[in-house]
Each structure stands twice: as structure tokens, then as C-alpha cells.
Motif scaffolding. Structure first.
Motif, PDB file in Angstrom:
ATOM      1  N   PHE A 126      57.277  45.899  36.114  1.00 42.17           N
ATOM      2  CA  PHE A 126      56.755  46.111  36.311  1.00 42.17           C
ATOM      3  C   PHE A 126      55.679  45.430  37.689  1.00 42.17           C
ATOM      4  CE2 PHE A 126      56.184  48.072  32.009  1.00 42.17           C
ATOM      5  CZ  PHE A 126      55.620  49.350  32.839  1.00 42.17           C
ATOM      6  N   ALA A 127      56.075  44.297  38.160  1.00 37.99           N
ATOM      7  CA  ALA A 127      56.260  43.581  39.050  1.00 37.99           C
ATOM      8  C   ALA A 127      56.860  42.951  39.782  1.00 37.99           C
ATOM      9  CB  ALA A 127      55.909  41.317  38.088  1.00 37.99           C
ATOM     10  N   PHE A 146      47.397  44.185  38.699  1.00 33.39           N
ATOM     11  CA  PHE A 146      46.823  42.219  38.432  1.00 33.39           C
ATOM     12  C   PHE A 146      47.739  41.770  37.451  1.00 33.39           C
ATOM     13  CE2 PHE A 146      43.864  45.798  40.395  1.00 33.39           C
ATOM     14  CZ  PHE A 146      43.008  45.332  40.817  1.00 33.39           C
ATOM     15  N   ARG A 147      47.681  40.602  37.363  1.00 37.64           N
ATOM     16  CA  ARG A 147      47.998  40.026  36.383  1.00 37.64           C
ATOM     17  C   ARG A 147      46.851  39.697  35.403  1.00 37.64           C
ATOM     18  NH1 ARG A 147      48.425  34.250  37.020  1.00 37.64           N
ATOM     19  NH2 ARG A 147      47.959  33.502  38.977  1.00 37.64           N
ATOM     20  N   PHE A 148      46.026  39.163  34.271  1.00 34.16           N
ATOM     21  CA  PHE A 148      45.493  38.348  33.411  1.00 34.16           C
ATOM     22  C   PHE A 148      45.830  37.952  32.698  1.00 34.16           C
ATOM     23  CE2 PHE A 148      46.948  42.213  30.754  1.00 34.16           C
ATOM     24  CZ  PHE A 148      46.169  42.081  29.789  1.00 34.16           C
ATOM     25  N   PRO A 154      44.598  39.626  41.932  1.00 31.51           N
ATOM     26  CA  PRO A 154      46.154  41.036  42.362  1.00 31.51           C
ATOM     27  C   PRO A 154      46.928  39.887  42.340  1.00 31.51           C
ATOM     28  CG  PRO A 154      43.826  40.797  43.503  1.00 31.51           C
ATOM     29  CD  PRO A 154      43.505  39.999  42.721  1.00 31.51           C
ATOM     30  N   LEU A 155      48.061  40.737  41.809  1.00 29.21           N
ATOM     31  CA  LEU A 155      49.283  40.049  41.506  1.00 29.21           C
ATOM     32  C   LEU A 155      50.543  40.447  43.058  1.00 29.21           C
ATOM     33  CD1 LEU A 155      50.963  38.965  40.339  1.00 29.21           C
ATOM     34  CD2 LEU A 155      52.500  40.803  39.591  1.00 29.21           C
ATOM     35  N   GLY A 156      50.289  39.169  44.170  1.00 26.07           N
ATOM     36  CA  GLY A 156      50.962  39.387  45.442  1.00 26.07           C
ATOM     37  C   GLY A 156      52.448  39.101  45.049  1.00 26.07           C
ATOM     38  N   LEU A 161      53.744  35.945  37.503  1.00 33.08           N
ATOM     39  CA  LEU A 161      53.480  35.927  35.946  1.00 33.08           C
ATOM     40  C   LEU A 161      54.214  34.664  35.659  1.00 33.08           C
ATOM     41  CD1 LEU A 161      54.185  39.514  35.767  1.00 33.08           C
ATOM     42  CD2 LEU A 161      52.174  38.556  35.484  1.00 33.08           C
ATOM     43  N   ALA A 162      53.818  33.366  35.065  1.00 35.08           N
ATOM     44  CA  ALA A 162      54.059  32.287  35.130  1.00 35.08           C
ATOM     45  C   ALA A 162      54.151  32.553  33.472  1.00 35.08           C
ATOM     46  CB  ALA A 162      53.483  31.116  35.933  1.00 35.08           C
TER      47      ALA A 162
END
Length: 770
Positions: A126-127, A146-148, A154-156, A161-162
Motif C-alpha cells: 500500500f505504500a 496517510f500514515r497514522f 500524508p505519506l510522502g 513507515l517506520a
């Protein structure tokens, strides 16, 4: 690859299950279709009549079966002629936005997706801009990824995604994402997560009767993708630790710990308790059956005064996916101020002498004794000055409430005025103090307490006193042993371990009682039971909560025998240990005029902590006009002043909030000015990396499925997620059109029609009618 069950469904019924879930059944209304149905009905009727007139050699059962098969076939054709269809809303391609929320909390690091971590699977699917899933979704929607963990960002870049979020807050993420996209046609939200939501329960207000997480979606369908295993094959978790918030220096605290496990049933592990990193206690524990939780009570000798961090841990075992949930922490404030306890004795006796001797070396206890020597004459010991208690037992609430505990010895009820008896009851219920009732010829029912304001406070029913018995009441002898509840209770620990303590109780000399008791009250707990040598059994130590405080009863008259009996060695400390532990526990939870409680004592730097302070006057009535302030000292020494405001909906309660900026221990000192007096209390908060993400970290399919069901979405797993791009278009949110899906030409209709025709022919062949 789509789930085989969905593929089979689509083969038979032409469309995916989601079409039938979302669609509304409609029938064609063309006159030609109606006429065709009428013709089919006539054909079916003719078939029934024809079979009814069949030769007599055709049995009634054969006629019924053949007619039913023929009518069913004709009815199926008639249904097809009506042109059944499903009408449903479908998103207009490229006219809608689809929000994709990717969980970036720490639990996503767990490597339980085909050997890879949950975050790796999410990143690839998904990323990554080159992922097939994003490409398929992007054909029909404008994507916002988005990451949350808390509020979405917003996911650039996929590398962002750590898996470093300290908590999973689904409601906050949904609400903030919906607000971010308020100006665009939002067709739906895709949430890719393990569902390990651990947000504060009051973080997101919801409408009455609704679920906060679903309510946060605001009517937008949520399509959830659950990542991770629903059940770990092997895992040990310290699920809970309960300890008092405060304790006295030198005390031995009892911690209630709950352990659960999977894959290690019956194995024996060491439960280790550390006090500020130093091992304070170790206990062997047999792990329960898979999926069950086992309560464990462990003794913890406390160190020096101050705030102490206790850590309860089990060493990781081979095969565990995560080890971070093998430990739990708790903060305990250890005080060394002397706790003042008033002991009233109605007659000279050895019990008072040896209780005083037992606690005289304990710096945490100050026993103020008032012994009646004659009418209106008292021996006062341990008083602050020559005027304290000079007139005897306190006559005002303020004077009585200044003590934290009360011990009543052998003193009759009519020694007190009615107001003093009410004060004693209020001392427990309103002030929150501890009351201990000792046995004797002037105690309990023999002292005339039945029917007084103290009768409800006492944890055991009072048997009616026998007239004329007085000082000649029969004496009963009792051998004492702990009950199941008392075996690990902090007040009954008379040796260095639970096993040694239980063994020591069995060897102590018998004690005597002159008090006859009724039934133990429903809310009371018996800790020590007496076995009658020449009479009935009865409790020796029991307690109950009453209002804000606690009440204990020891209906025996000579516990001093545990010190002076010929069988007890001179160096034996059992009697001293028992009374120190008992009196410490009696007042361990007695509140002061100011009590401060943080919403959490273990948070992440930058996470908001709420402070709650309860303020009472000298009579322990709630004060709404106090001036309350908090002073927070950070590990670096930086000081933050916080005014605490009265919460108008709660008497005597004040609140404030702050967010620790530094890692380490933050000391909170709260002061309250009540008239011309100032009272203080302290608390502590440790800021650092939280462990909350590692508890209940299995994928929570029920939560994610419920979120999808309540919002009109669907739930997927890695095995079924390929169907997501096809399903998500069927939404009533955003810009949509009504579409019609014909059902008359479904393969299952053709197969069923063939089955009915072949069935009729086959029956005729088998029955010799063809």
C-alpha cells in the motif's frame, strides 16, 4: 489472489458477494414480461392438470414429484422473464477521493506475516508507488495515502513507515482524516492495521448509543484490512500489575500480578520484581493453560522513601514473537512520615502493652494510646503535648479526623455519646480512615454495640448478648490459620516468604475469645480463621470496605500470647511483625485533605497527562473555593507552574494538564490553600518509550470487522485483500451513480433449470414412466 469462496460465488451468481450485500432487488415492469409470466403460469397449471390425469398406474407420489419439478422449472423461467436485477450506488471513476490510512504504530514491527513484519507487508502492498494494489485503486479513485498512529500524516515516502508510533488511535485517525478531506467527495476510507487500538476511552466523544470509533467515520464507509496473526502460537504476557499508589517506608508490599500465555502451558518460570532496577523479589510461577490468565500475588520489600518504580518481568522464552510484553511497570510513592493512630482501651490489659511494644520501633507508625484508668480519668501515651486528648476521646470531628486510624479495644458502647459513635462511622465512610476493633469483654455484642451507628460498620453481624453474662462470658480457645484470601494478604505476612508465613501460622499458640459473632457480612473478607478447640470456629481477622475507608475486626483478646507463650522463643518476631504489618495496612490508603492523581504514570514525551486533585477541609467536606496549583519539576530541573481549576461538575475536584517534554521522571507537587492553611501532595510521571503497543498486539479481527460492518464497509485479510479494488467502488458516499445488475442470466439459474429438467426426466426413467 481473491479468496476461493468469493471466486466460487462469483462464478455461480455472476457478481461478487458485495453486490448482493449493497444492492436492492428490483423486477422489470414491462408489459411483455408480465404477459410472459402469465403464459408461464398457464403452462405450469397445465402441467399440474396433466399429471393429475395420468393413468392410474402412476402413483400419487410420482404425480406429486413430477408435477413439483415441472412447476419449479416453469416458475424459474417465469422469474427470469420478470428480469430481476440489483440496483446499487457505484462511485464515478476518477470523480472521488479514497483515503488510505496505514498503521505506523510499534506493533506493526511484529514479524508474523509469512515471516516478514506487518509494516513490511503494508509497505509493499500500500505504500510502494509501484504496488499493484495502489495501481488498481488509482484506476478508479484519486488516492490520499496517510500514515497514522494518532493523528494521520500524508505519506510522502514508503520509507517513512517506520513503525514508531507509541499508540494506535483509530478514532482520532478517522476523525482527523475526514476533517482533512472535508472539501472533497470522499467515497470511503481504507484502514490497513492490526486493529490494536489503545486510545484513552474518553479521547473521542460519540453520540449516545454509538461506538466512538465508528462514529468518528462520520457516515463514510470504512474498508478494513487486518494485518497479522489473530492468535500467537507462543507468547507470555504480564497483563496486569496492581499495587497501592502509596506505602510506608520499610513495608512489605503485596503486588497482584496477572500472567497469560500461549504455547507454554504448565511450564515453570521465574517472576522477578525489580525496585528501581534492583531485584527485590523472585517467585516461581507455573504458567496456566493456553489463553487463560493466572493471578499471582508476590511480596515486595520496599526500599527507601521517594517514588519507586517497580517492574514485574518474566524472562523471554524460546519461540516468543515479542518479548516487550513480558514486563509491566508501576510507580509507588514510599513515605516515611509517621502515621498517627489513636488506640482507645477501656481497661488495663496486656494486649495494649504488647501492641505498643510491637510498634514502638517502627518510625512509620505513631500509636497514640488513651487508656481509661477510672471514670473520666485516662492514661495518655504518645500525645503531641500536654493538652492533646486531655478530656479523653475526641469530642469534635476535626480532632478525631486528624488521626489516620482508630483502634478500639475492650470499651463498651455507652462509653461514647451518640454523636461520638456517629463520628466513628463517619471517620471511616467520609474521612476514609481505618478502624480496627479488638475483642474483649466490653467489645462487639458483649459491649452493647448492636443497634448503634457502629453496627453497620463492623464487618460481622453481632450476636445478641445474653443477659447477666457480663464478665462471666465463656472463654473459647482458637487455633489460628490463614484462609485462602489471607495466605498472601500483606497484613498476615509474618515471615520472609509466603510459604514460610503459612507454616509459621500453623505453629503459633492458640488464642482465646469471649465474643460471640453472627454471620460474616457479604462484603467482608476473612483473612485468619480460628478453629475452636472446645467450641465453634470463628473468624480471627476479617475486614470490609465501608464508604471511603476500611474496617478490620480481631475478635480475640490475647494476641500477645504469640509473644509471651512458653513455646515462643525470646528472639521470635512474629507478634511484632504481625502488628506492624496490620497497622501499616490499616492506614495505607487513608487519604489526606489533598490527593493528586495523574491520568497515567507512564507516558511518552509530548503525550498529554491530566492531573486530578481532590481537596477537602479539616472535616473532609469537599472544598470548591480552594486555591490549587501544581509545580512540575522535569528531570533537567526545569519547573512548570500549573494553576488547577475547579471542575464545576464535581465537588472538590480540580484539574490541569501538561505534556512532559523530556524523557525521565517528572515530579508533581500540588498545593492547596484552604482558608489560612496550605496542604500538599505529590505524584510522579515517568516519560519514556511506552510498552502499551506490545500488549494485546494480536490482530483484532472482531474490532476491524465491527468497524467495517457499522460503517458500511468490508473486512479483509492479506488472503482476501485482492478483492478490495472491486468492492470499494460500491459506495453511497461521494459522487455516485445508480447502476443495474441483471440477475436473470446468472449461471446458477441455467444450472438449476437444467437440474430441474434432468431431474424430471431421471425420475420418469427410474420409475419406468418414460
Amino acid at each position: 489472489m481473491a479468496w476461493a469462496g468469493d471466486a466460487a460465488f462469483e462464478f455461480l451468481f455472476k457478481y461478487r458477494p458485495v453486490v448482493f450485500e449493497r444492492g436492492e432487488l428490483v423486477l422489470a415492469d414491462a408489459p411483455g414480461a408480465v404477459a410472459a409470466v402469465l403464459v408461464a403460469a398457464a403452462v405450469g397449471g397445465a402441467a399440474i392438470v396433466g399429471y393429475a390425469r395420468a393413468p392410474s398406474r402412476v402413483s400419487r407420489r410420482d404425480r406429486a414429484v413430477l408435477a413439483a419439478l415441472r412447476v419449479a422449472a416453469v416458475a424459474l423461467v417465469a422469474l427470469c422473464l420478470l428480469r430481476p436485477a440489483l440496483e446499487l450506488s457505484e462511485a464515478v471513476p476518477q470523480r472521488n477521493v479514497l483515503a488510505v490510512l496505514l498503521d505506523d504504530s510499534r506493533s506493526m514491527r511484529i514479524p508474523d506475516v509469512d515471516g516478514a513484519s506487518r509494516a513490511d507487508w503494508v509497505r509493499a502492498g500500500f505504500a510502494d508507488p509501484a504496488s499493484e494494489m495502489l495501481a488498481r485503486l488509482g484506476e478508479k479513485f484519486q488516492l490520499r495515502v496517510f500514515r497514522f498512529a494518532g493523528a494521520p500524516e500524508p505519506l510522502g515516502d514508503a520509507a517513512a513507515l517506520a513503525g514508531d508510533g507509541s499508540a494506535t488511535r483509530l478514532a482520532l485517525a478517522l476523525r482527523e482524516a475526514r476533517a482533512e478531506l472535508a472539501g472533497v467527495p470522499l467515497a470511503g476510507v481504507v484502514v490497513v492495521s492490526d486493529g490494536a487500538d489503545n486510545a484513552p476511552p474518553d479521547e473521542t466523544p460519540a453520540a449516545p448509543g454509538t461506538w466512538p470509533i465508528a462514529d468518528a467515520a462520520g457516515g463514510v464507509p470504512v474498508f478494513t484490512v487486518g494485518v497479522g496473526e489473530e492468535r500467537f502460537a507462543k507468547d507470555i504476557a504480564v497483563r496486569r500489575i496492581e499495587v497501592p499508589r502509596t506505602a510506608l517506608a520499610g513495608a512489605t508490599l503485596v503486588a497482584d500480578v496477572t500472567i497469560s500465555q500461549r504455547g507454554y502451558a504448565g511450564q515453570v518460570v521465574d517472576l522477578v520484581v525489580e525496585d528501581e532496577g534492583v531485584i527485590a523479589s523472585t517467585q516461581r510461577v507455573t504458567l496456566p493453560d493456553d489463553g487463560e490468565a493466572a493471578p499471582v500475588r508476590v511480596r515486595v520489600p520496599l526500599g527507601e522513601r521517594g517514588v519507586r518504580r517497580l517492574r514485574v518481568r518474566v524472562a523471554p522464552r524460546e519461540g516468543e514473537l515479542i518479548a516487550e510484553n513480558n514486563a509491566r511497570d508501576a510507580l509507588v510513592r514510599v513515605d516515611d512520615r509517621p502515621e498517627r493512630i489513636l488506640y482507645l482501651e477501656g481497661e488495663p490489659r496486656f494486649e495494649m502493652k504488647f501492641i505498643r511494644r510491637a510498634v514502638e520501633g517502627d518510625s512509620a507508625l505513631q500509636l497514640v494510646t488513651l487508656q481509661r484508668t477510672a471514670e473520666n480519668k485516662f492514661l495518655r501515651l504518645g500525645v503531641r503535648d500536654s493538652l492533646e486528648l486531655v478530656t479523653g476521646f475526641p469530642a469534635t470531628r476535626e480532632e478525631l479526623f486528624a488521626f489516620r486510624g482508630i483502634v478500639l479495644g475492650s470499651v463498651e458502647a455507652n462509653f461514647f455519646t451518640l454523636e461520638q459513635l456517629r463520628m466513628l462511622a463517619d471517620f471511616v465512610s467520609t474521612r476514609g480512615g481505618g478502624l480496627l476493633l479488638l475483642g474483649g469483654r466490653r467489645a462487639f455484642a458483649e459491649g452493647g454495640y448492636a443497634g448503634t451507628p457502629l453496627a453497620d460498620v463492623i464487618p460481622v453481624a453481632l450476636a445478641p448478648a445474653r443477659a447477666g453474662e457480663g464478665a462471666d462470658a465463656p472463654v473459647g480457645t482458637l487455633r489460628v490459620e490463614p484462609t485462602a484470601a489471607g495466605a498472601a494478604h500483606p497484613s498476615t505476612q509474618v515471615a520472609s516468604s509466603l510459604e514460610e508465613s503459612a507454616a509459621r501460622w500453623k505453629t503459633l499458640p492458640a488464642v482465646t475469645t469471649v465474643n460471640r459473632l453472627g454471620a460474616t457480612k457479604p462484603g467482608a473478607t476473612t483473612l485468619l480463621q480460628g478453629r475452636g478447640a472446645d467450641g465453634p470456629d470463628q473468624p480471627v481477622l476479617l475486614w470490609q470496605r465501608y464508604g471511603r475507608g476500611r474496617v478490620l475486626a480481631i475478635p480475640v483478646q490475647d494476641t500477645w500470647m504469640w509473644q509471651m507463650h512458653a513455646d515462643v522463643p525470646l528472639e521470635d518476631e512474629t507478634h511484632e511483625t504481625f502488628w506492624r504489618q496490620l497497622l501499616r495496612w490499616l492506614v495505607s490508603e487513608t487519604p489526606g485533605q489533598l490527593a493528586v492523581t495523574p491520568s497515567a504514570d507512564d507516558v511518552e514525551p509530548g503525550e498529554t497527562v491530566s492531573l486530578r486533585a481532590e481537596v477537602s477541609d479539616a472535616l473532609y467536606l469537599k472544598k470548591n473555593d480552594a486555591r490549587v496549583a501544581a509545580r512540575v519539576t522535569a528531570p533537567s530541573g526545569a519547573v512548570t507552574e500549573l494553576p488547577m481549576d475547579w471542575r464545576v461538575d464535581r465537588d472538590g475536584e480540580y484539574g490541569a494538564a501538561f505534556a512532559p517534554a523530556e524523557a525521565g521522571r517528572h515530579v508533581v507537587e500540588v498545593s492547596a490553600r484552604i482558608g489560612d492553611r496550605v496542604v500538599t501532595d505529590t505524584a510522579a510521571i515517568d516519560a519514556g518509550e511506552s510498552r502499551r503497543e506490545w500488549f494485546d498486539a494480536e490482530m483484532r479481527a472482531p474490532l476491524l470487522r465491527r468497524l467495517a460492518d457499522e460503517t458500511g464497509g468490508r473486512f479483509y485479510t492479506p488472503a482476501t485483500v485482492d478483492a478490495l479494488p472491486e468492492d470499494v467502488v460500491f459506495t453511497e458516499s461521494g459522487t455516485t451513480v445508480r447502476t443495474r445488475k441483471e440477475l436473470w442470466d446468472m449461471p446458477v439459474v441455467f444450472l438449476l433449470l437444467i437440474g430441474l429438467v434432468v431431474g424430471e426426466w431421471g425420475w420418469r426413467r427410474v420409475r419406468g414412466l418414460a
